[in-house]
Design a protein around this motif. Structure first.
Motif, PDB file in Angstrom:
ATOM      1  N   ALA A 133       0.833  -1.201   0.000  1.00 48.76           N
ATOM      2  CA  ALA A 133       0.000   0.000   0.000  1.00 48.76           C
ATOM      3  C   ALA A 133       0.870   1.254   0.000  1.00 48.76           C
ATOM      4  CB  ALA A 133      -0.928  -0.001   1.204  1.00 48.76           C
ATOM      5  N   GLY A 134       1.935   1.249   0.779  1.00 44.73           N
ATOM      6  CA  GLY A 134       2.841   2.405   0.806  1.00 44.73           C
ATOM      7  C   GLY A 134       3.515   2.631  -0.528  1.00 44.73           C
ATOM      8  N   PHE A 135       3.936   1.555  -1.184  1.00 46.97           N
ATOM      9  CA  PHE A 135       4.563   1.687  -2.502  1.00 46.97           C
ATOM     10  C   PHE A 135       3.568   2.215  -3.528  1.00 46.97           C
ATOM     11  CE2 PHE A 135       5.802  -0.095  -6.629  1.00 46.97           C
ATOM     12  CZ  PHE A 135       7.021   0.535  -6.776  1.00 46.97           C
ATOM     13  N   PRO A 151       7.614   9.676  -8.757  1.00 49.97           N
ATOM     14  CA  PRO A 151       7.407   8.854  -9.952  1.00 49.97           C
ATOM     15  C   PRO A 151       6.103   9.163 -10.692  1.00 49.97           C
ATOM     16  CG  PRO A 151       8.118   7.472  -8.141  1.00 49.97           C
ATOM     17  CD  PRO A 151       7.840   8.832  -7.580  1.00 49.97           C
ATOM     18  N   SER A 152       5.165   9.861 -10.045  1.00 46.14           N
ATOM     19  CA  SER A 152       3.889  10.145 -10.698  1.00 46.14           C
ATOM     20  C   SER A 152       4.050  11.105 -11.873  1.00 46.14           C
ATOM     21  CB  SER A 152       2.889  10.717  -9.693  1.00 46.14           C
ATOM     22  OG  SER A 152       3.291  12.001  -9.263  1.00 46.14           O
ATOM     23  N   GLU A 174       5.964  10.698 -14.308  1.00 45.18           N
ATOM     24  CA  GLU A 174       6.168   9.897 -15.508  1.00 45.18           C
ATOM     25  C   GLU A 174       4.898   9.181 -15.956  1.00 45.18           C
ATOM     26  OE1 GLU A 174       9.364   7.222 -14.677  1.00 45.18           O
ATOM     27  OE2 GLU A 174      10.622   8.817 -13.894  1.00 45.18           O
ATOM     28  N   LEU A 175       3.848   9.196 -15.149  1.00 46.81           N
ATOM     29  CA  LEU A 175       2.615   8.529 -15.527  1.00 46.81           C
ATOM     30  C   LEU A 175       1.885   9.353 -16.579  1.00 46.81           C
ATOM     31  CD1 LEU A 175       1.260   7.483 -12.020  1.00 46.81           C
ATOM     32  CD2 LEU A 175       2.450   6.049 -13.672  1.00 46.81           C
ATOM     33  N   ARG A 176       1.188   8.671 -17.486  1.00 50.05           N
ATOM     34  CA  ARG A 176       0.449   9.402 -18.507  1.00 50.05           C
ATOM     35  C   ARG A 176      -1.034   9.109 -18.347  1.00 50.05           C
ATOM     36  NH1 ARG A 176      -1.156   6.447 -22.883  1.00 50.05           N
ATOM     37  NH2 ARG A 176      -0.480   4.275 -22.908  1.00 50.05           N
ATOM     38  N   ASP A 177      -1.855  10.009 -18.831  1.00 48.33           N
ATOM     39  CA  ASP A 177      -3.303   9.860 -18.764  1.00 48.33           C
ATOM     40  C   ASP A 177      -3.818   9.629 -20.178  1.00 48.33           C
ATOM     41  OD1 ASP A 177      -5.966   9.898 -18.232  1.00 48.33           O
ATOM     42  OD2 ASP A 177      -6.042  11.962 -17.520  1.00 48.33           O
ATOM     43  N   PRO A 178      -4.164   8.385 -20.532  1.00 50.00           N
ATOM     44  CA  PRO A 178      -4.584   8.114 -21.900  1.00 50.00           C
ATOM     45  C   PRO A 178      -5.879   8.838 -22.279  1.00 50.00           C
ATOM     46  CG  PRO A 178      -4.888   6.171 -20.528  1.00 50.00           C
ATOM     47  CD  PRO A 178      -4.163   7.192 -19.705  1.00 50.00           C
TER      48      PRO A 178
END
Length: 43
Positions: free
Chosen positions: A19-21, A30-31, A33-37
């Motif tokens: 859950a922490g990870f 790291p968020s 680098e996330l993309r929103d399709p």
């Protein structure tokens, strides 16, 4: 310690670690680098 107590503590520690990870990945550095399709394919 009894084996059942060790098992419960181990499972709780693994659950909290996962859950922490997940929270760190979703809201931490790291968020970026996330993309929103859905945002990429707006009309």
């Amino acid at each position: 310690m009894e084996p059942a107590t060790v098992l419960i503590i181990s499972l709780a520690a693994v659950t909290i670690a996962i859950a922490g990870f997940a929270i760190y990945t979703s809201f931490g550095p790291p968020s970026q680098e996330l993309r929103d399709p859905f945002e990429e394919h707006e009309d």
